[in-house]
Design an enzyme around this catalytic site. Sequence first.
Site, PDB file in Angstrom:
ATOM      1  CG  HIS A 326      -2.372   0.107   0.906  1.00 14.21           C
ATOM      2  ND1 HIS A 326      -3.055  -0.857   0.214  1.00 14.21           N
ATOM      3  CD2 HIS A 326      -3.270   1.081   1.176  1.00 14.21           C
ATOM      4  CE1 HIS A 326      -4.308  -0.506   0.078  1.00 14.21           C
ATOM      5  NE2 HIS A 326      -4.477   0.682   0.627  1.00 14.21           N
ATOM      6  CG  ASP A 330      -7.043   7.400  -4.129  1.00 15.84           C
ATOM      7  OD1 ASP A 330      -7.622   6.322  -3.911  1.00 15.84           O
ATOM      8  OD2 ASP A 330      -7.469   8.260  -4.919  1.00 15.84           O
ATOM      9  N   GLY A 331      -5.310   4.808  -4.862  1.00 14.91           N
ATOM     10  CA  GLY A 331      -5.004   4.182  -6.145  1.00 14.91           C
ATOM     11  C   GLY A 331      -4.327   2.831  -6.051  1.00 14.91           C
ATOM     12  N   GLY A 333      -5.321  -0.209  -5.108  1.00 15.22           N
ATOM     13  CA  GLY A 333      -6.062  -1.360  -5.642  1.00 15.22           C
ATOM     14  C   GLY A 333      -6.065  -1.396  -7.159  1.00 15.22           C
ATOM     15  CB  ILE A 335      -1.443   0.572  -8.891  1.00 15.33           C
ATOM     16  CG1 ILE A 335      -1.684   2.045  -9.216  1.00 15.33           C
ATOM     17  CG2 ILE A 335      -0.024   0.165  -9.303  1.00 15.33           C
ATOM     18  CD1 ILE A 335      -0.816   3.005  -8.423  1.00 15.33           C
TER      19      ILE A 335
END
Length: 498
Positions: A326, A330-331, A333, A335
């Site tokens: 992680h 944001d983003g 998932g 990617i």
Amino acid sequence: MKKVVFQSRPAGYTYLLSKCDIAGMPHWHTSIVSPGAHKLNVHNGIVEEIYPIKYWPGEEIGNQLEFALKYDGTSLGILAQIFSKVVIEDLTEYIKSKPTGKYTRRIWFFYEFITGEILPIEDLATGNYVDALDPQEYYTIKNGYKSQRHRIVNNLLGTRKFCPTIRKTEELARHIESDLRKRYEDVVALYSPELIRRAFSYLYSKETKSSFEIERVTPNATRIEKFISSLTLAENEDFCEKERLIELQNMIVDSRFRESDYRQNQNYVGQTLTYQKEIIHYISPKPEDLKDLMEGLIDCHQLMKTGGISPVIHAAAIAYGFVYLHPFEDGNGRIHRFLIHNILSVQGLTPKGLIFPISAVMLKKPKEYDASLEAFSKPLLKLIDYQMDELGQMTVKSDSAHWYRFMDMTAQALALYKFLIQTVEEELAEELSFLKSYDSAKKSVQSIVDLPDRLIDLFVHLCLQNNGKLSAKKRSTYFEFLTDDELTAMEQAVKNSF
């Protein structure tokens, strides 16, 4: 004299974790030594194996470690925990007592690989090389680096910064032998090149929208187009490097949440119930651990890229590894799912110009997708010591980097194979079949009344929405000019085609 009766006792990793007073991630295999015959109990994929008394290795750490590697398999995460607690002098003495033993050398190698510390032991001068992991039991790098010091071939999938393990289970082996690319090509071969071209133009869009929808995000048209553009680049360019990952994150998130580096804050996945009451589903690595972990992930990718690893095994390790680390606010998932496409394409599993619409299958099977993520995230929660302040800011208090460094990703690799098979045999096959039927319906309708393409598309679309018939309201609005006979014949043409 009273006879001492041997009681059932845990052995291997279970014994060592208890002796060192540490908690570990659930392991796929546990061992017990007990009076009686050899037995196997299997429950929810966990094997409990009971060995006769003659297998008892004794109390010494070295003997128990050898038993663990021999019978429980190799868990780098558990070994990392144990090595942090062992008395170095005891471990050194054990290795020196039989320095040429296969399992002794592995223990020695794993200690120095995991900890980065060198034990006070002379390099081995002679002896055959043995593999760090048994290639019959694990997916391993071919032609791995030879450690002359230990006479060990380092065939691990990664480095000490990030090194997943994936076991060669019977189910995984069957999937790999099934030749996914051939199954893909067999489905595509049933249709014309023109229809395939149209299908994949649509599937790029569907994959993009499904990937956003999994996270309940409604993107604008610009973000959709940018993601589609990235997917079309995925077959030719390797995105698994820091600059490209940041570039990708900037393309797919709201402009206000673009990042120029990995996150600097502790993040987690949670669900708010009421004010100051939240259910935590997943805790990411501490930001101070992230740089090393991400460098390790990228190095691991490079090793597998040239190491003769199955593309699906490779994609599972990197894509799931990425989402567990992680690295962005944001983003992550999207990617993660993008990296699946990228690696499958770069490794040659996906034919040029084509795509596996895997996010559409994940969207249709949320329980299976969640289960693949929770195989690691759920047991991890029990091991992380954290606290939350009144603003919902989390602080992780315990040392947790080793859990993210050394993950067993067997469950994730198996899940990815299943998603891909469903993608080829269901999602892709259904889409191509639908387009073929749609073309047939349009051609048949046009043979009855020579309408403009726009109206034919509308007619077929409205019929499919209403079980093959045009509603009276839609007829009066759009097709009042049709006779009753024409309408009946056109509806029947649509039904016949589908």
